[in-house]
Design a protein around this motif. Structure first.
Motif, mmCIF file in Angstrom:
data_model
loop_
_atom_site.group_PDB
_atom_site.id
_atom_site.type_symbol
_atom_site.label_atom_id
_atom_site.label_comp_id
_atom_site.label_asym_id
_atom_site.label_seq_id
_atom_site.Cartn_x
_atom_site.Cartn_y
_atom_site.Cartn_z
ATOM 1 N N LEU A 153 -0.250 -4.230 -4.835
ATOM 2 C CA LEU A 153 -1.546 -3.908 -4.783
ATOM 3 C C LEU A 153 -2.443 -4.872 -5.014
ATOM 4 C CD1 LEU A 153 -1.491 -0.614 -6.617
ATOM 5 C CD2 LEU A 153 -2.518 -0.976 -4.443
ATOM 6 N N GLU A 154 -1.947 -6.259 -4.337
ATOM 7 C CA GLU A 154 -2.604 -7.578 -4.620
ATOM 8 C C GLU A 154 -2.776 -8.322 -3.467
ATOM 9 O OE1 GLU A 154 -1.479 -11.610 -5.023
ATOM 10 O OE2 GLU A 154 -0.275 -10.962 -6.722
ATOM 11 N N CYS A 155 -3.978 -9.048 -3.090
ATOM 12 C CA CYS A 155 -4.368 -9.543 -2.078
ATOM 13 C C CYS A 155 -3.470 -10.735 -1.642
ATOM 14 C CB CYS A 155 -5.786 -10.067 -1.838
ATOM 15 S SG CYS A 155 -6.235 -11.093 -3.201
ATOM 16 N N GLY A 156 -2.512 -11.151 -2.546
ATOM 17 C CA GLY A 156 -1.873 -12.213 -2.136
ATOM 18 C C GLY A 156 -0.767 -11.649 -1.118
ATOM 19 N N PHE A 157 -0.409 -10.520 -1.283
ATOM 20 C CA PHE A 157 0.470 -9.780 -0.292
ATOM 21 C C PHE A 157 -0.314 -8.759 0.595
ATOM 22 C CE2 PHE A 157 4.794 -10.370 -2.411
ATOM 23 C CZ PHE A 157 5.030 -11.685 -1.973
ATOM 24 N N THR A 158 -1.263 -9.335 1.379
ATOM 25 C CA THR A 158 -2.109 -8.562 1.996
ATOM 26 C C THR A 158 -1.266 -7.771 3.108
ATOM 27 O OG1 THR A 158 -4.001 -10.231 2.095
ATOM 28 C CG2 THR A 158 -4.079 -8.807 4.014
ATOM 29 N N HIS A 159 -1.615 -6.602 3.022
ATOM 30 C CA HIS A 159 -0.828 -5.418 3.880
ATOM 31 C C HIS A 159 -1.028 -5.603 5.215
ATOM 32 C CE1 HIS A 159 -0.644 -1.919 0.503
ATOM 33 N NE2 HIS A 159 -0.486 -3.261 -0.045
ATOM 34 N N GLN A 160 0.389 -5.694 6.218
ATOM 35 C CA GLN A 160 0.435 -6.000 7.433
ATOM 36 C C GLN A 160 0.467 -7.656 7.767
ATOM 37 O OE1 GLN A 160 -1.442 -2.964 9.945
ATOM 38 N NE2 GLN A 160 -1.582 -1.603 8.161
ATOM 39 N N TYR A 161 -0.510 -8.191 7.177
ATOM 40 C CA TYR A 161 -0.226 -9.547 7.468
ATOM 41 C C TYR A 161 0.976 -10.025 6.712
ATOM 42 C CZ TYR A 161 -1.599 -14.483 7.295
ATOM 43 O OH TYR A 161 -1.747 -15.841 7.406
ATOM 44 N N PHE A 162 1.340 -9.559 5.847
ATOM 45 C CA PHE A 162 2.587 -9.620 5.186
ATOM 46 C C PHE A 162 3.515 -8.157 5.332
ATOM 47 C CE2 PHE A 162 -0.103 -12.679 2.926
ATOM 48 C CZ PHE A 162 0.741 -13.917 2.996
ATOM 49 N N ASP A 163 4.604 -8.269 5.567
ATOM 50 C CA ASP A 163 5.435 -7.093 5.597
ATOM 51 C C ASP A 163 6.430 -7.228 4.737
ATOM 52 O OD1 ASP A 163 6.831 -4.886 6.270
ATOM 53 O OD2 ASP A 163 7.327 -5.142 8.308
ATOM 54 N N VAL A 164 6.099 -6.834 3.434
ATOM 55 C CA VAL A 164 7.119 -6.887 2.339
ATOM 56 C C VAL A 164 7.523 -5.796 1.843
ATOM 57 C CG1 VAL A 164 7.204 -8.099 -0.161
ATOM 58 C CG2 VAL A 164 5.220 -8.430 1.432
ATOM 59 N N GLU A 191 9.304 1.708 -1.527
ATOM 60 C CA GLU A 191 9.584 0.236 -1.009
ATOM 61 C C GLU A 191 8.592 -0.125 -0.280
ATOM 62 O OE1 GLU A 191 12.144 -0.847 2.664
ATOM 63 O OE2 GLU A 191 13.430 0.323 1.274
ATOM 64 N N ARG A 192 7.740 0.420 0.359
ATOM 65 C CA ARG A 192 6.727 -0.060 1.290
ATOM 66 C C ARG A 192 5.387 0.796 1.083
ATOM 67 N NH1 ARG A 192 6.526 -0.397 7.919
ATOM 68 N NH2 ARG A 192 5.133 -2.285 8.263
ATOM 69 N N LEU A 193 4.479 0.276 0.364
ATOM 70 C CA LEU A 193 3.169 1.000 -0.101
ATOM 71 C C LEU A 193 2.230 0.917 1.187
ATOM 72 C CD1 LEU A 193 2.013 2.858 -2.371
ATOM 73 C CD2 LEU A 193 1.043 0.208 -3.079
ATOM 74 N N HIS A 194 1.699 1.899 1.436
ATOM 75 C CA HIS A 194 0.462 2.188 2.373
ATOM 76 C C HIS A 194 -0.813 2.629 1.505
ATOM 77 C CE1 HIS A 194 3.009 0.934 5.658
ATOM 78 N NE2 HIS A 194 4.019 2.051 5.029
ATOM 79 N N LEU A 195 -1.894 2.288 1.669
ATOM 80 C CA LEU A 195 -2.983 2.786 0.949
ATOM 81 C C LEU A 195 -3.629 3.874 1.219
ATOM 82 C CD1 LEU A 195 -5.400 -0.622 0.967
ATOM 83 C CD2 LEU A 195 -3.846 0.016 -0.704
#
Length: 416
Positions: A85-96, A221-225
């Motif tokens: 839930l942090e912008c350092g791992f922006t969802h989809q730009y980063f696939d974590v 494992e992979r969170l979506h808003l």
């Protein structure tokens, strides 16, 4: 727009807006660090970037833990929820992806890293700077916000061998009860004293049902808003806006310490001009606007993360006619900050290129002029300017993999 007027948007729209706010933080990095390199040389980037993230991330990590009700536990799972839930791992730009093996150990891996794809064309030295020199201290600073005995160590990371290696990197997170506790970074201690860090964001009840009200349950494992409720998403969006401004302020503070306040203002104005323009373009598309009139400019101003959350910024936009409006920033926590760090400092200094970028991202004909009211932050916005060439800050923002990012919705998750 009042703070709780985010409730005019449904869960899907708020999930989309949250991802856009995450992207905005990345655009700020691209334009801000570009200005830093141009003004002070490549060697300035590494030290400022480390200060930037170490100053902001421990502060906003704890804020999000409290807001989403998963604070109080110093386990690896809590660390991972914060990263999700942090912008350092922006969802989809980063696939974590994340996996917890025990309360004291877990790992995460990046199937795809947009920042790496941005950096690889600049060569292995640039990759090492980002993936080794900057990530080692900043990752641990984020972990320290949850547990001072936590460490993040790379299992493997770029430069990639072979060159198409997937996942791009993998990290082990381990809590050693015998390890010496890491101290809170001095830059984070300074940022924690700001009004922004102490801002209270009220949680209101949403008008629609469904979704997680917080993240106190099991980690995904992979969170979506889209997995969150309307009420939770309105808080997440505002907390992400706080993250954005903490990063801006931490960067400016570091630049000022190294090169002086005038240098910090110059970097921040360039940053604001480029990133606000492209975010306005994206918000126009998100809101379904054509950008053809002053009403569209007003609408984007109401929701733009540059002036969110409204608990921090107090804006008034008065429509004069179909071609003009007046924007005023009233007394608010943003203007009460004692340190001259943050975009409010740019505006107070009479520097308008950043604000001009925001409105021109809606309409190329938009022009910003100070309204002349002594002692106030007030500007007239008129759609009577020429359609001039995009400034360098915008060209830099648009010349990135980030600018090409097309976000995808997870509509099926709305049934939760």
């Amino acid at each position: 727009m009042a703070a709780h007027d985010l409730f005019e948007f449904n869960r899907l729209k708020l999930a989309q807006l949250g991802r856009e706010m995450m992207l905005f933080a990345q655009f700020n990095s691209r334009t801000g660090y570009a200005a830093l390199r141009m003004n002070h040389g490549d060697e300035a980037y590494q030290a400022i970037a480390i200060d930037n993230w170490m100053g902001a991330s421990p502060v906003y990590t704890r804020r999000m833990q409290k807001a989403m009700r998963f604070s109080g536990d110093s386990s690896v799972e809590t660390i991972f929820k914060g990263l999700q839930l942090e912008c350092g791992f922006t969802h989809q730009y980063f696939d974590v992806r994340f996996a917890v093996q025990s309360p004291e150990q877990g790992r995460f891996w990046l199937k795809s890293c947009g920042a790496l794809l941005e950096t690889e064309p600049r060569g292995p030295d640039a990759v090492k700077t980002m993936c080794h020199d900057i990530e080692d201290p900043t990752f641990n600073a984020t972990a320290v916000a949850t547990n001072p005995r936590a460490r993040m160590t790379a299992i493997h990371r770029p430069p990639r061998v072979p060159s198409d290696r997937v996942p791009h990197c993998e990290w082990l997170v381990h809590i050693d009860p015998e390890a010496l506790p890491l101290a809170e970074p001095k830059s984070a201690l300074a940022m924690s004293e700001t009004k922004l860090a102490c801002l209270f964001i009220e949680r209101a009840h949403g008008s629609s049902s469904g979704g997680l009200e917080d993240y106190s349950g099991d980690m995904h494992e992979r969170l979506h808003l889209e997995q969150f409720s309307q009420s939770a998403l309105s808080v997440i969006c505002r907390e992400l806006a706080v993250q954005v401004h903490l990063l801006i302020a931490a960067m400016m503070r570091s630049v000022a310490e190294h090169y002086g306040e005038t240098a910090a203002l110059a970097v921040a104005e360039f940053q604001m001009a480029g990133s606000c323009w492209v975010m306005s373009e994206r918000l126009c598309g998100w809101l379904g606007l054509s950008g053809s009139g002053i009403d569209d400019v007003i609408r984007v101003l109401e929701i733009h993360p540059a002036f969110q959350p409204r608990e921090y910024w107090r804006l008034e936009v008065i429509r004069n006619d179909a071609e003009s409006a007046r924007l005023r920033v009233h007394d608010c926590p943003a203007l009460q900050e004692t340190e001259g760090c943050g975009w409010q400092a740019v505006l107070k200094a009479g520097m308008t290129e950043g604000l001009a970028g925001l409105v021109r991202g809606v309409s190329r004909r938009a022009r910003v002029t100070a309204c002349g009211e002594q002692g106030s932050l007030c500007w007239d916005i008129c759609l009577d300017g020429a359609d001039e060439e995009e400034p360098l800050a915008v060209q830099i923002a648009k010349g990135t993999v980030l600018y090409q990012t097309r976000l995808r919705d997870r509509v099926q998750l709305l049934q939760m």
